[in-house]
Design a protein around this motif. Structure first.
Motif, PDB file in Angstrom:
ATOM      1  N   THR A 459      20.221 -22.323 -96.461  1.00  0.00           N
ATOM      2  CA  THR A 459      21.539 -21.852 -96.860  1.00  0.00           C
ATOM      3  C   THR A 459      22.332 -21.392 -95.639  1.00  0.00           C
ATOM      4  OG1 THR A 459      20.582 -21.110 -98.931  1.00  0.00           O
ATOM      5  CG2 THR A 459      22.761 -20.250 -98.387  1.00  0.00           C
ATOM      6  N   SER A 460      21.696 -20.659 -94.779  1.00  0.00           N
ATOM      7  CA  SER A 460      22.372 -20.189 -93.562  1.00  0.00           C
ATOM      8  C   SER A 460      22.764 -21.350 -92.665  1.00  0.00           C
ATOM      9  CB  SER A 460      21.453 -19.236 -92.783  1.00  0.00           C
ATOM     10  OG  SER A 460      21.352 -18.030 -93.485  1.00  0.00           O
ATOM     11  N   LEU A 462      23.209 -24.554 -93.337  1.00  0.00           N
ATOM     12  CA  LEU A 462      24.277 -25.391 -93.890  1.00  0.00           C
ATOM     13  C   LEU A 462      25.614 -24.653 -93.906  1.00  0.00           C
ATOM     14  CD1 LEU A 462      22.467 -27.258 -96.784  1.00  0.00           C
ATOM     15  CD2 LEU A 462      23.727 -28.311 -94.897  1.00  0.00           C
ATOM     16  N   GLY A 463      25.544 -23.368 -94.269  1.00  0.00           N
ATOM     17  CA  GLY A 463      26.777 -22.587 -94.390  1.00  0.00           C
ATOM     18  C   GLY A 463      27.482 -22.439 -93.049  1.00  0.00           C
ATOM     19  N   TYR A 464      26.699 -22.045 -92.026  1.00  0.00           N
ATOM     20  CA  TYR A 464      27.318 -21.845 -90.710  1.00  0.00           C
ATOM     21  C   TYR A 464      27.795 -23.165 -90.136  1.00  0.00           C
ATOM     22  CZ  TYR A 464      26.113 -16.904 -90.490  1.00  0.00           C
ATOM     23  OH  TYR A 464      26.055 -15.580 -90.716  1.00  0.00           O
ATOM     24  N   GLU A 466      28.913 -25.635 -91.753  1.00  0.00           N
ATOM     25  CA  GLU A 466      30.160 -25.984 -92.412  1.00  0.00           C
ATOM     26  C   GLU A 466      31.323 -25.194 -91.813  1.00  0.00           C
ATOM     27  OE1 GLU A 466      30.220 -26.162 -96.856  1.00  0.00           O
ATOM     28  OE2 GLU A 466      32.113 -25.089 -96.608  1.00  0.00           O
ATOM     29  N   LEU A 467      31.048 -23.884 -91.549  1.00  0.00           N
ATOM     30  CA  LEU A 467      32.100 -23.064 -90.953  1.00  0.00           C
ATOM     31  C   LEU A 467      32.592 -23.668 -89.646  1.00  0.00           C
ATOM     32  CD1 LEU A 467      31.057 -19.305 -91.383  1.00  0.00           C
ATOM     33  CD2 LEU A 467      32.713 -20.630 -92.684  1.00  0.00           C
ATOM     34  N   LEU A 473      35.764 -21.553 -86.950  1.00  0.00           N
ATOM     35  CA  LEU A 473      35.376 -20.766 -85.787  1.00  0.00           C
ATOM     36  C   LEU A 473      36.027 -21.329 -84.509  1.00  0.00           C
ATOM     37  CD1 LEU A 473      31.570 -20.350 -86.602  1.00  0.00           C
ATOM     38  CD2 LEU A 473      33.446 -18.809 -87.170  1.00  0.00           C
TER      39      LEU A 473
END
Lengths: 681, 126
Positions: A459-460, A462-464, A466-467, A473
């Protein structure tokens, strides 16, 4: 079997009695009649004289006695009230006609019914004559009381009827009487039935010899030194007893065995009047005897050849008979057993049990099985103990007292031991089952935990990613975007692998019936290997990719098959030290496509070769070996391979490396080129 | 400015969510477990609570039940974050009154749109 003979005897006695009674009666009647006649001539005849008007003119002392009326009252009255039927009824003529001499009165006496003064009737024989005196015609009537004679005659008829009834009723027996010469005089219905002749065909016409086997008669005559006449049957009977078996020849010429009781018939004065033969057909009896003999032989055979020990005991448990198997089981001979009781063989502690079994026979009679079952310890002749199972059935006499116990005995020593062992094994299995259930629960918890723990990092990632990729960023260069795509793609794949593993692990049996499409094995293997190359490079390992482009087409799920190859490669990388080498091959072999992954890793000891395919097996081992992984890998590989109709094989030696091969059935057989190993790097 | 309470024990995920929601203009408060989540919820009175399912001390389900039992918090919309294997448990969550759930791993963009959808629904009902 004695019944028919008894019947014959009874019948014969009855018949003989009837016949002799008949003879004696005839004799007595004859004697009585003669005497009566003689007496009547003198005194007993009541002579009554009537005038031409039927009035009594003379009434003697005999008439007074006979009618119970004195001459005083009788004389002058008419005769008619003493003989109500009148004379007319007797002669069909008027009294006048008799008086006038118009008819001739027969000499023979006539029987009428006369009436006494007291009103009682009696049979009377009367004779009538007429005479004329002083120009008057008188009728002289002589009355004679024949009551006694009539009674005798009635008795005679009854006796005759009785003997006839006996003859007729005895349909199961042939009754044939003859005169002294052997000529048939009586041939009853039983004889007709037995022999097929009708009475009117033989009575008075044929000799008793007609029914006999002439050869048998001749042989018997020779024995007796007599001529072969009908007498032989009776001579034989008088010499050798009444009953003897003769062969009768029936009208249709068939022969039957007959028990013949022969007797001489004598007149009242002792003179022989002939013979009587009562025959009983023994055909049925012979058949019954044969049946009994057969049943007996069958019983003996069953008893002696039974693989079950059987003992017959009396009501007091003393041995009567024992079959060979019982003798073998106990070690006693039949002679020894016959002096023993069952109680001698049972160990003292079990005597009560045995007694209970045979004493408590009431439920036996009531129950349908009629068998009592029990277990006792017995001692053999050599002193060794044996645990036996008893099956006791009872034969009772008319008073419901046990006459005979039939006991089947089975040596259950080994059986009971086996049962105890089986029970123990069952208990052990039950324990193992409980243990397995514990394992199953542990597995479920493990799956849940792994699922959560592995997804959290994904989850981390994939989430980061995507960010960054979305520019949240800061700006992203094309090179960075390419790298981010790779991270994203592989993270998603990792998530998919994870989902598959969880799914397979959660199910008792992996249900991996995914898609069914034509999958090119060479493509799948090349793709999986290429993906793995960066990892191999990082560990300074080398990987040789030897893929035949015609390795084959397999019907199955491309994603899962790639999963399989990735899994094998991941294992190979993990278990091969840095700097080691890995070879991945895809070849065709006959009707199969074969994928194999060979490493130069630590290897797997032989005793673990089958275990490594069991689910979760390796997880503990690898944890202890500090190698990360769920331990599900090879079990999933195997399940997927088998789900595609193939299988997995393993070749390994500790320290030399491992080769795992997957064989999958091809579906491109019709296009199959000549199989080959056109390997390519 | 809408207030969102993020209750999540995993720090990396918490930060990821905070970053995405803050960027989208929400005022975000965080809690590391269910107990802290309840305290923060009472203090902040958020417009929506994002609740992780599997947490130490007080898990997502118990936190949801406690919130629904508290008259001050009962009306606050709840979105649950869960792993796929716990999807079946979510039914219990719905009976406890949650409004939506998102399966991990999730896309931050998707999370944002789910939050907006739930808030829009709440606005309409109010």
């Amino acid at each position: 079997m004695q019944r028919p003979f008894d019947d014959v005897t009874d019948l014969l006695v009855a018949l003989a009695l009837a016949l002799s009674f008949l003879g004696a009666l005839r004799h007595r009647v004859k004697r009585t009649s003669e005497r009566l006649r003689a007496i009547a001539k003198l005194a007993s005849d009541a002579i009554v004289v009537l005038n031409d008007r039927g009035e009594i003119v003379s009434w003697g002392a005999a008439a007074e006695r006979l009618f119970g009326e004195s001459a005083e009252t009788a004389i002058g009255s008419t005769i008619w009230k003493r003989m109500p039927a009148g004379l007319e009824a007797l002669y069909s003529r008027a009294f006048e006609d008799i008086v006038r001499g118009r008819i001739t009165v027969p000499d023979a006496p006539t029987v009428i019914s006369a009436v006494r003064a007291d009103g009682t009737e009696f049979p009377a024989e009367l004779s009538i004559s007429t005479f004329t005196e002083r120009r008057h015609t008188f009728v002289s009537v002589a009355f004679r009381d024949i009551s006694e004679r009539t009674r005798n005659e009635r008795e005679l008829r009854a006796a005759h009827d009785l003997s006839q009834a006996v003859l007729d009723a005895a349909t199961e027996y042939s009754i044939i009487a003859t005169d002294p010469s052997g000529r048939i005089t009586v041939f009853n219905r039983g004889a007709e039935r037995m022999l097929g002749y009708r009475a009117d065909e033989v009575v008075g016409k044929e000799s008793i010899l007609l029914m006999h086997d002439r050869a048998e008669i001749a042989a018997r005559a020779l024995d007796l030194g007599e001529p072969p006449t009908a007498d032989i049957v009776f001579i034989d009977a008088s010499l050798n007893g009444e009953a003897r078996e003769w062969t009768y020849v029936r009208r249709n010429n068939t022969r039957i065995p007959v028990l013949v009781t022969a007797n001489v018939l004598t007149s009242a004065d002792g003179a022989p009047r002939g013979f009587i033969c009562i025959g009983h057909d023994l055909t049925g009896q012979r058949q019954a005897e044969r049946r009994v003999a057969f049943a007996n032989a069958a019983f003996q055979k069953a008893f002696n050849s039974a693989p079950v020990a059987i003992v017959l005991t009396r009501g007091d448990m003393s041995c009567l008979h024992a079959n060979p198997e019982f003798r073998r089981l106990t070690g006693y001979s039949l002679e020894e057993l016959r002096t023993m009781s069952m109680l001698d063989m049972v160990v003292p502690a079990d005597e009560a049990e045995l007694k209970r079994l045979v004493a408590d026979f009431e439920p036996l009679i009531a129950s349908e099985r009629q068998v009592q079952v029990g277990e006792v310890h017995m001692r053999r002749r050599d002193g060794s103990a044996v645990l036996i199972e008893f099956h006791v059935s009872v034969i009772l006499d008319e008073d419901n007292t046990p006459l005979l116990f039939v006991t089947h005995v089975e040596d259950v020593t080994a059986k009971r031991e086996a049962e105890a062992a089986a029970q123990e094994a069952f208990d052990r299995n039950a324990e193992a089952l409980v243990h397995l259930e514990d394992l199953n629960r542990a597995k479920a918890q493990f799956v849940s935990m792994v699922s959560h723990e592995l997804r959290t990092p994904t989850t981390s990632v994939l989430g980061y990613t995507e960010l960054i990729a979305d520019g949240d960023l800061g700006p992203v260069t094309p090179e960075q975007r390419h790298a981010l795509d790779a991270i994203q793609r592989n993270s998603l794949r990792l998530e998919q692998l994870l989902a598959d593993l969880m799914e397979a692990a959660r199910l008792e049996l992996p249900r991996l019936n995914g898609n069914r499409e034509h999958v090119d094995i060479s493509e799948v293997v090349r793709h999986a290997a290429t993906t793995m190359l960066p990892v191999v490079a990082r560990r300074n390992q080398t990987m040789q990719i030897a893929v035949d482009p015609d390795a084959g087409i397999v019907l199955g799920d491309e994603r899962r098959l790639e999963h399989v190859v990735s899994n094998l490669l991941t294992n190979a990388v993990k278990f091969t030290p840095e700097g080691g080498s890995i070879v991945i091959r895809a070849i065709r072999e006959g009707s199969e496509a074969i994928i194999s992954v060979q490493d130069s890793g630590i290897g797997i000891p032989e005793e673990e070769h089958t275990k490594v395919f069991e689910r979760f097996y390796r997880s503990e081992r690898k944890e202890s070996a500090k190698v990360p992984g769920s331990g599900l890998g090879l079990s999933i590989v195997k399940a997927i391979a088998q789900n595609h109709g193939g299988d997995v094989t393993l070749a390994s030696a500790v320290g030399e490396g491992t080769t795992i091969s997957i064989r999958l059935p091809r579906v491109d057989l019709e296009h199959a080129a000549v199989g080959g190993g056109r390997e390519r790097e | 400015m809408k207030k969102i309470l993020v209750v999540e024990d995993e720090e990396d995920i918490r930060e990821l969510v905070v970053f995405k929601l803050s960027s989208a203009g929400y005022e975000v408060t965080t809690a590391g477990d269910g107990e802290e989540g309840l305290i923060k919820a009472r203090a902040v009175r958020p417009d929506l609570v994002l609740l992780d399912w599997m947490m130490p001390r007080l898990n997502g389900l118990d936190t949801a039940v406690a919130m629904r039992a508290d008259p001050d918090l009962a009306a606050i919309p709840l979105i649950v974050l869960t792993a796929k294997s716990q999807e079946r448990d979510i039914e219990r969550g719905f009976s406890a009154g949650i409004d939506d759930y998102i399966v991990k791993p999730f896309s931050p963009k998707e999370l944002l749109s789910r939050i907006e959808a739930v808030l829009a629904r709440v606005r309409v009902t109010k």
